[in-house]
Design an enzyme around this catalytic site. Structure first.
Site, mmCIF file in Angstrom:
data_model
loop_
_atom_site.group_PDB
_atom_site.id
_atom_site.type_symbol
_atom_site.label_atom_id
_atom_site.label_comp_id
_atom_site.label_asym_id
_atom_site.label_seq_id
_atom_site.Cartn_x
_atom_site.Cartn_y
_atom_site.Cartn_z
ATOM 1 C CB SER A 15 54.305 44.169 31.417
ATOM 2 O OG SER A 15 53.071 43.556 31.107
ATOM 3 N NE ARG A 16 48.879 42.981 31.846
ATOM 4 C CZ ARG A 16 47.819 42.229 31.551
ATOM 5 N NH1 ARG A 16 47.074 41.752 32.515
ATOM 6 N NH2 ARG A 16 47.497 41.958 30.308
ATOM 7 N N GLY A 17 51.444 40.999 36.826
ATOM 8 C CA GLY A 17 50.999 39.707 37.358
ATOM 9 C C GLY A 17 52.128 38.792 37.817
ATOM 10 C CE1 TYR A 156 41.993 29.662 32.998
ATOM 11 C CE2 TYR A 156 42.446 27.312 32.852
ATOM 12 C CZ TYR A 156 42.872 28.601 33.061
ATOM 13 O OH TYR A 156 44.203 28.838 33.337
ATOM 14 C CE LYS A 162 48.097 28.348 31.486
ATOM 15 N NZ LYS A 162 49.323 29.119 31.236
ATOM 16 C CB THR A 193 46.914 38.285 38.159
ATOM 17 O OG1 THR A 193 46.177 37.268 37.473
ATOM 18 C CG2 THR A 193 48.046 37.655 38.943
HETATM 19 N N1 NAP Z 1 45.952 34.280 37.657
HETATM 20 C C1 NAP Z 1 45.820 33.024 37.974
HETATM 21 O O1 NAP Z 1 44.936 32.630 38.768
HETATM 22 C C2 NAP Z 1 46.759 31.982 37.409
HETATM 23 C C3 NAP Z 1 46.816 30.739 38.040
HETATM 24 C C4 NAP Z 1 47.687 29.772 37.548
HETATM 25 C C5 NAP Z 1 48.476 30.048 36.434
HETATM 26 N N2 NAP Z 1 48.372 31.249 35.820
HETATM 27 C C6 NAP Z 1 49.211 31.473 34.647
HETATM 28 O O2 NAP Z 1 50.252 32.365 34.993
HETATM 29 C C7 NAP Z 1 50.635 33.134 33.848
HETATM 30 C C8 NAP Z 1 50.509 34.611 34.169
HETATM 31 O O3 NAP Z 1 49.175 34.846 34.558
HETATM 32 P P1 NAP Z 1 48.679 36.255 35.095
HETATM 33 O O4 NAP Z 1 47.441 35.982 35.860
HETATM 34 O O5 NAP Z 1 49.815 36.973 35.723
HETATM 35 O O6 NAP Z 1 48.245 36.912 33.694
HETATM 36 P P2 NAP Z 1 47.959 38.408 33.279
HETATM 37 O O7 NAP Z 1 47.936 39.304 34.458
HETATM 38 O O8 NAP Z 1 46.779 38.327 32.386
HETATM 39 O O9 NAP Z 1 49.268 38.730 32.419
HETATM 40 C C9 NAP Z 1 49.491 38.028 31.241
HETATM 41 C C10 NAP Z 1 50.749 38.572 30.609
HETATM 42 O O10 NAP Z 1 50.978 37.867 29.376
HETATM 43 C C11 NAP Z 1 51.250 38.829 28.360
HETATM 44 N N3 NAP Z 1 50.880 38.312 27.063
HETATM 45 C C12 NAP Z 1 49.667 37.906 26.634
HETATM 46 N N4 NAP Z 1 49.738 37.489 25.361
HETATM 47 C C13 NAP Z 1 51.028 37.648 24.973
HETATM 48 C C14 NAP Z 1 51.736 37.407 23.776
HETATM 49 N N5 NAP Z 1 51.110 36.916 22.695
HETATM 50 N N6 NAP Z 1 53.062 37.681 23.729
HETATM 51 C C15 NAP Z 1 53.697 38.191 24.809
HETATM 52 N N7 NAP Z 1 53.088 38.444 25.976
HETATM 53 C C16 NAP Z 1 51.763 38.178 26.060
HETATM 54 C C17 NAP Z 1 50.434 40.047 28.765
HETATM 55 O O11 NAP Z 1 50.971 41.203 28.141
HETATM 56 P P3 NAP Z 1 50.016 42.283 27.426
HETATM 57 O O12 NAP Z 1 49.195 42.900 28.502
HETATM 58 O O13 NAP Z 1 50.976 43.210 26.799
HETATM 59 O O14 NAP Z 1 49.173 41.509 26.440
HETATM 60 C C18 NAP Z 1 50.626 40.038 30.278
HETATM 61 O O15 NAP Z 1 51.832 40.684 30.622
HETATM 62 C C19 NAP Z 1 49.712 32.656 32.715
HETATM 63 O O16 NAP Z 1 50.339 31.658 31.987
HETATM 64 C C20 NAP Z 1 48.515 32.112 33.466
HETATM 65 O O17 NAP Z 1 47.783 31.186 32.707
HETATM 66 C C21 NAP Z 1 47.542 32.245 36.294
#
Ligand code: NAP
Length: 263
Positions: A15-17, A156, A162, A193
Protein backbone atom coordinates in the site's frame (compact mmCIF):
# COMPACT_ATOMS: atom_id res chain seq x y z
CA UNK A 1 8.70 -1.47 -23.16
CA UNK A 2 6.24 -3.87 -21.51
CA UNK A 3 8.95 -6.26 -20.30
CA UNK A 4 6.45 -7.86 -17.89
CA UNK A 5 3.54 -8.09 -20.32
CA UNK A 6 1.03 -10.80 -19.30
CA UNK A 7 2.87 -11.50 -16.05
CA UNK A 8 1.16 -11.37 -12.65
CA UNK A 9 3.15 -9.92 -9.74
CA UNK A 10 2.10 -10.09 -6.07
CA UNK A 11 3.80 -7.64 -3.72
CA UNK A 12 3.14 -8.13 0.00
CA UNK A 13 2.63 -4.93 2.00
CA UNK A 14 2.38 -2.76 -1.10
CA UNK A 15 0.00 0.00 0.00
CA UNK A 16 2.91 2.37 0.65
CA UNK A 17 6.68 2.81 0.67
CA UNK A 18 8.97 0.51 -1.29
CA UNK A 19 6.22 -2.03 -2.04
CA UNK A 20 4.13 0.69 -3.66
CA UNK A 21 7.06 1.77 -5.86
CA UNK A 22 7.60 -1.86 -6.95
CA UNK A 23 3.90 -2.27 -7.79
CA UNK A 24 3.90 0.88 -9.94
CA UNK A 25 7.13 0.00 -11.80
CA UNK A 26 5.89 -3.51 -12.58
CA UNK A 27 2.51 -2.18 -13.76
CA UNK A 28 4.23 0.39 -15.99
CA UNK A 29 6.09 -2.53 -17.59
CA UNK A 30 2.87 -4.35 -18.41
CA UNK A 31 2.34 -6.62 -15.40
CA UNK A 32 -1.00 -7.25 -13.72
CA UNK A 33 -0.64 -6.53 -10.03
CA UNK A 34 -1.82 -7.98 -6.73
CA UNK A 35 -1.71 -5.27 -4.05
CA UNK A 36 -1.69 -6.63 -0.50
CA UNK A 37 -2.30 -4.54 2.62
CA UNK A 38 -2.84 -5.49 6.27
CA UNK A 39 -4.66 -2.78 8.21
CA UNK A 40 -8.33 -2.55 7.18
CA UNK A 41 -10.35 0.64 7.40
CA UNK A 42 -7.45 3.07 7.82
CA UNK A 43 -4.85 4.93 5.80
CA UNK A 44 -3.24 1.69 4.59
CA UNK A 45 -6.47 0.57 2.93
CA UNK A 46 -7.08 4.05 1.51
CA UNK A 47 -3.56 4.11 0.04
CA UNK A 48 -4.04 0.60 -1.39
CA UNK A 49 -7.32 1.69 -3.03
CA UNK A 50 -5.67 4.80 -4.51
CA UNK A 51 -2.80 2.66 -5.86
CA UNK A 52 -5.21 0.17 -7.42
CA UNK A 53 -7.09 3.01 -9.14
CA UNK A 54 -3.78 4.31 -10.53
CA UNK A 55 -2.73 0.87 -11.79
CA UNK A 56 -6.17 0.25 -13.27
CA UNK A 57 -5.79 3.57 -15.09
CA UNK A 58 -2.66 2.18 -16.76
CA UNK A 59 -4.87 -0.50 -18.33
CA UNK A 60 -3.63 -3.31 -16.09
CA UNK A 61 -5.67 -5.84 -14.17
CA UNK A 62 -5.30 -5.24 -10.46
CA UNK A 63 -6.43 -7.22 -7.43
CA UNK A 64 -6.46 -5.70 -3.95
CA UNK A 65 -6.20 -8.25 -1.13
CA UNK A 66 -6.52 -7.64 2.58
CA UNK A 67 -4.29 -10.23 4.28
CA UNK A 68 -1.98 -10.50 7.26
CA UNK A 69 1.03 -12.55 6.16
CA UNK A 70 1.64 -13.63 9.77
CA UNK A 71 -1.62 -15.64 9.69
CA UNK A 72 -1.46 -18.82 7.62
CA UNK A 73 -5.18 -18.97 6.77
CA UNK A 74 -5.07 -15.33 5.67
CA UNK A 75 -2.16 -16.07 3.32
CA UNK A 76 -3.88 -19.19 1.93
CA UNK A 77 -7.02 -17.19 1.27
CA UNK A 78 -4.97 -14.46 -0.49
CA UNK A 79 -3.36 -16.99 -2.82
CA UNK A 80 -6.79 -18.59 -3.35
CA UNK A 81 -8.06 -15.22 -4.57
CA UNK A 82 -5.03 -14.82 -6.84
CA UNK A 83 -5.71 -18.25 -8.37
CA UNK A 84 -9.40 -17.54 -8.86
CA UNK A 85 -9.22 -13.95 -10.11
CA UNK A 86 -5.81 -13.65 -11.81
CA UNK A 87 -5.33 -17.29 -12.87
CA UNK A 88 -1.55 -17.26 -12.49
CA UNK A 89 1.38 -15.85 -10.51
CA UNK A 90 4.79 -15.14 -12.01
CA UNK A 91 6.58 -13.15 -9.31
CA UNK A 92 6.17 -13.17 -5.54
CA UNK A 93 7.75 -10.11 -3.95
CA UNK A 94 8.21 -10.55 -0.19
CA UNK A 95 8.20 -6.92 0.87
CA UNK A 96 5.95 -6.64 3.97
CA UNK A 97 7.75 -6.07 7.26
CA UNK A 98 6.82 -4.90 10.72
CA UNK A 99 9.07 -4.73 13.76
CA UNK A 100 9.61 -2.72 16.91
CA UNK A 101 12.65 -0.46 16.98
CA UNK A 102 14.31 -1.43 20.25
CA UNK A 103 17.32 -3.43 21.42
CA UNK A 104 16.90 -7.23 21.36
CA UNK A 105 17.33 -7.51 25.15
CA UNK A 106 14.37 -5.19 25.75
CA UNK A 107 11.82 -6.97 23.54
CA UNK A 108 8.65 -8.11 25.29
CA UNK A 109 7.56 -11.69 24.46
CA UNK A 110 4.66 -10.31 22.39
CA UNK A 111 7.07 -8.15 20.31
CA UNK A 112 9.51 -11.00 19.83
CA UNK A 113 6.76 -13.28 18.59
CA UNK A 114 5.42 -10.62 16.24
CA UNK A 115 8.94 -10.04 14.91
CA UNK A 116 9.33 -13.71 13.98
CA UNK A 117 5.69 -14.29 12.96
CA UNK A 118 5.63 -11.47 10.41
CA UNK A 119 9.18 -11.25 9.14
CA UNK A 120 10.16 -14.92 9.04
CA UNK A 121 7.23 -17.31 9.42
CA UNK A 122 4.88 -15.06 7.43
CA UNK A 123 7.26 -14.91 4.47
CA UNK A 124 7.55 -18.70 4.50
CA UNK A 125 3.74 -19.02 4.61
CA UNK A 126 3.66 -16.87 1.45
CA UNK A 127 6.28 -18.98 -0.33
CA UNK A 128 4.48 -22.24 0.56
CA UNK A 129 1.06 -20.98 -0.50
CA UNK A 130 2.37 -19.50 -3.76
CA UNK A 131 4.32 -22.60 -4.82
CA UNK A 132 1.59 -24.33 -6.88
CA UNK A 133 1.19 -21.16 -9.00
CA UNK A 134 4.94 -20.46 -9.21
CA UNK A 135 5.58 -24.04 -10.33
CA UNK A 136 3.19 -23.59 -13.25
CA UNK A 137 4.74 -20.29 -14.34
CA UNK A 138 8.35 -21.25 -13.49
CA UNK A 139 8.22 -18.07 -11.48
CA UNK A 140 10.43 -15.94 -9.29
CA UNK A 141 10.64 -15.20 -5.57
CA UNK A 142 12.23 -11.89 -4.58
CA UNK A 143 12.82 -10.95 -0.96
CA UNK A 144 13.35 -7.32 0.13
CA UNK A 145 16.18 -7.26 2.64
CA UNK A 146 18.13 -4.50 4.37
CA UNK A 147 21.70 -3.75 5.45
CA UNK A 148 20.63 -4.87 8.94
CA UNK A 149 21.06 -8.44 7.63
CA UNK A 150 24.83 -7.94 7.76
CA UNK A 151 25.64 -4.82 9.80
CA UNK A 152 24.65 -3.63 13.24
CA UNK A 153 21.90 -0.99 13.25
CA UNK A 154 20.84 0.55 16.57
CA UNK A 155 17.52 -0.75 17.93
CA UNK A 156 16.91 -2.84 14.81
CA UNK A 157 15.97 -6.43 15.73
CA UNK A 158 14.49 -6.77 12.23
CA UNK A 159 18.09 -7.20 10.99
CA UNK A 160 18.23 -10.72 12.42
CA UNK A 161 15.07 -11.65 10.49
CA UNK A 162 16.54 -10.18 7.28
CA UNK A 163 19.65 -12.35 7.77
CA UNK A 164 17.46 -15.41 8.33
CA UNK A 165 15.38 -14.66 5.23
CA UNK A 166 18.46 -14.19 3.03
CA UNK A 167 19.39 -17.70 4.13
CA UNK A 168 15.85 -18.97 3.39
CA UNK A 169 16.14 -17.36 -0.04
CA UNK A 170 19.39 -19.25 -0.77
CA UNK A 171 17.76 -22.45 0.46
CA UNK A 172 14.75 -21.91 -1.85
CA UNK A 173 16.99 -21.10 -4.82
CA UNK A 174 18.54 -24.54 -4.55
CA UNK A 175 15.56 -26.60 -3.42
CA UNK A 176 13.25 -25.11 -6.08
CA UNK A 177 15.80 -25.16 -8.90
CA UNK A 178 14.42 -28.43 -10.31
CA UNK A 179 11.05 -26.66 -10.69
CA UNK A 180 12.73 -23.76 -12.52
CA UNK A 181 11.76 -21.31 -9.78
CA UNK A 182 14.44 -18.74 -8.94
CA UNK A 183 14.88 -16.92 -5.62
CA UNK A 184 16.86 -13.75 -4.98
CA UNK A 185 16.98 -10.85 -2.55
CA UNK A 186 17.37 -7.11 -3.01
CA UNK A 187 19.06 -5.53 0.00
CA UNK A 188 18.24 -1.84 0.32
CA UNK A 189 20.27 0.91 1.97
CA UNK A 190 18.46 3.65 3.85
CA UNK A 191 15.18 4.75 2.31
CA UNK A 192 13.06 7.63 3.61
CA UNK A 193 9.75 5.79 3.96
CA UNK A 194 7.35 5.86 6.94
CA UNK A 195 9.51 3.38 8.85
CA UNK A 196 12.53 5.69 8.50
CA UNK A 197 10.73 8.35 10.56
CA UNK A 198 10.76 5.93 13.49
CA UNK A 199 14.27 4.62 12.79
CA UNK A 200 15.84 8.08 12.97
CA UNK A 201 14.57 8.54 16.54
CA UNK A 202 16.91 5.73 17.63
CA UNK A 203 19.88 6.44 15.40
CA UNK A 204 21.78 9.40 16.83
CA UNK A 205 24.16 10.04 13.93
CA UNK A 206 21.84 9.34 11.04
CA UNK A 207 21.72 13.03 10.11
CA UNK A 208 25.47 12.88 9.31
CA UNK A 209 24.58 10.82 6.27
CA UNK A 210 24.92 12.95 3.13
CA UNK A 211 21.66 13.48 1.27
CA UNK A 212 23.08 11.62 -1.74
CA UNK A 213 23.44 8.39 0.24
CA UNK A 214 19.70 7.90 0.74
CA UNK A 215 18.18 5.39 -1.64
CA UNK A 216 14.91 6.21 -3.43
CA UNK A 217 12.18 3.51 -3.34
CA UNK A 218 12.27 3.55 -7.16
CA UNK A 219 15.96 2.54 -7.15
CA UNK A 220 15.08 -0.64 -5.29
CA UNK A 221 12.03 -1.14 -7.51
CA UNK A 222 14.22 -0.92 -10.65
CA UNK A 223 16.39 -3.82 -9.47
CA UNK A 224 13.32 -5.87 -8.50
CA UNK A 225 11.93 -5.18 -11.97
CA UNK A 226 15.17 -6.40 -13.55
CA UNK A 227 15.03 -9.63 -11.51
CA UNK A 228 11.36 -10.13 -12.46
CA UNK A 229 12.14 -9.68 -16.14
CA UNK A 230 13.68 -12.12 -18.58
CA UNK A 231 16.93 -10.13 -18.32
CA UNK A 232 17.39 -11.48 -14.79
CA UNK A 233 16.86 -15.14 -15.78
CA UNK A 234 20.46 -16.18 -15.06
CA UNK A 235 20.43 -14.99 -11.45
CA UNK A 236 19.37 -17.17 -8.50
CA UNK A 237 20.41 -17.48 -4.87
CA UNK A 238 21.89 -13.96 -4.83
CA UNK A 239 21.43 -10.82 -2.78
CA UNK A 240 21.89 -7.62 -4.75
CA UNK A 241 22.75 -4.60 -2.59
CA UNK A 242 21.22 -1.26 -3.59
CA UNK A 243 22.70 1.24 -1.13
CA UNK A 244 24.47 3.90 -3.22
CA UNK A 245 27.76 2.51 -1.92
CA UNK A 246 27.00 3.14 1.75
CA UNK A 247 28.19 -0.26 2.97
CA UNK A 248 31.32 -0.06 0.83
CA UNK A 249 32.30 3.16 2.66
CA UNK A 250 31.49 1.89 6.14
CA UNK A 251 35.10 2.00 7.39
CA UNK A 252 35.69 5.58 6.35
CA UNK A 253 35.83 8.11 9.17
CA UNK A 254 33.91 11.41 9.06
CA UNK A 255 35.66 13.99 6.88
CA UNK A 256 37.74 11.26 5.24
CA UNK A 257 35.87 11.17 1.97
CA UNK A 258 37.20 12.33 -1.34
CA UNK A 259 34.16 14.54 -1.90
CA UNK A 260 34.40 15.96 1.66
CA UNK A 261 30.94 14.68 2.57
CA UNK A 262 30.62 13.17 6.03
CA UNK A 263 29.49 9.64 6.57
N1 NAP B 1 12.88 2.00 4.67
C1 NAP B 1 14.09 1.53 4.59
O1 NAP B 1 15.09 2.22 4.89
C2 NAP B 1 14.34 0.12 4.11
C3 NAP B 1 15.63 -0.22 3.70
C4 NAP B 1 15.87 -1.51 3.24
C5 NAP B 1 14.84 -2.44 3.19
N2 NAP B 1 13.61 -2.10 3.63
C6 NAP B 1 12.57 -3.12 3.58
O2 NAP B 1 11.68 -2.82 2.52
C7 NAP B 1 10.37 -3.30 2.84
C8 NAP B 1 9.38 -2.15 2.78
O3 NAP B 1 9.83 -1.17 3.69
P1 NAP B 1 9.12 0.25 3.82
O4 NAP B 1 10.13 1.15 4.43
O5 NAP B 1 8.47 0.60 2.53
O6 NAP B 1 8.05 -0.12 4.96
P2 NAP B 1 6.73 0.62 5.44
O7 NAP B 1 6.60 1.96 4.82
O8 NAP B 1 6.75 0.48 6.91
O9 NAP B 1 5.62 -0.35 4.82
C9 NAP B 1 5.53 -1.65 5.28
C10 NAP B 1 4.36 -2.31 4.58
O10 NAP B 1 4.25 -3.66 5.06
C11 NAP B 1 2.88 -3.89 5.40
N3 NAP B 1 2.78 -4.91 6.42
C12 NAP B 1 3.30 -4.91 7.66
N4 NAP B 1 2.99 -6.05 8.30
C13 NAP B 1 2.24 -6.78 7.43
C14 NAP B 1 1.61 -8.05 7.50
N5 NAP B 1 1.68 -8.79 8.61
N6 NAP B 1 0.92 -8.50 6.42
C15 NAP B 1 0.83 -7.74 5.30
N7 NAP B 1 1.41 -6.54 5.17
C16 NAP B 1 2.10 -6.06 6.23
C17 NAP B 1 2.37 -2.54 5.87
O11 NAP B 1 0.96 -2.51 5.77
P3 NAP B 1 0.05 -1.93 6.98
O12 NAP B 1 0.36 -0.48 7.07
O13 NAP B 1 -1.32 -2.23 6.53
O14 NAP B 1 0.47 -2.69 8.21
C18 NAP B 1 3.06 -1.61 4.88
O15 NAP B 1 2.31 -1.52 3.69
C19 NAP B 1 10.50 -3.95 4.23
O16 NAP B 1 10.74 -5.30 4.10
C20 NAP B 1 11.71 -3.24 4.81
O17 NAP B 1 12.32 -3.98 5.83
C21 NAP B 1 13.31 -0.82 4.07
Amino acid sequence: MNILKDKVVLITGSSRGIGRAIAKKCALEGADIVVNYRKAGGSSQAQAEELCTEIGGMGRRVLMVHADIAVRDSVRSMLGEVTEKMGRLDCLILNAAKAPFKPIEKLFERELRQLVDTNYTGNIFCIQAALPLLEKSEGKIIFISSLGSRFYNPAYPLGSMKAAMESVMRDCAESLRSKNISANAVCGGIVKTDSFKVLRQFWDNIDMLPAGMYVEPEEIADVVLFLCSDAGRGISGQTIVVDRGLSNAICRTPGDRADNTKI
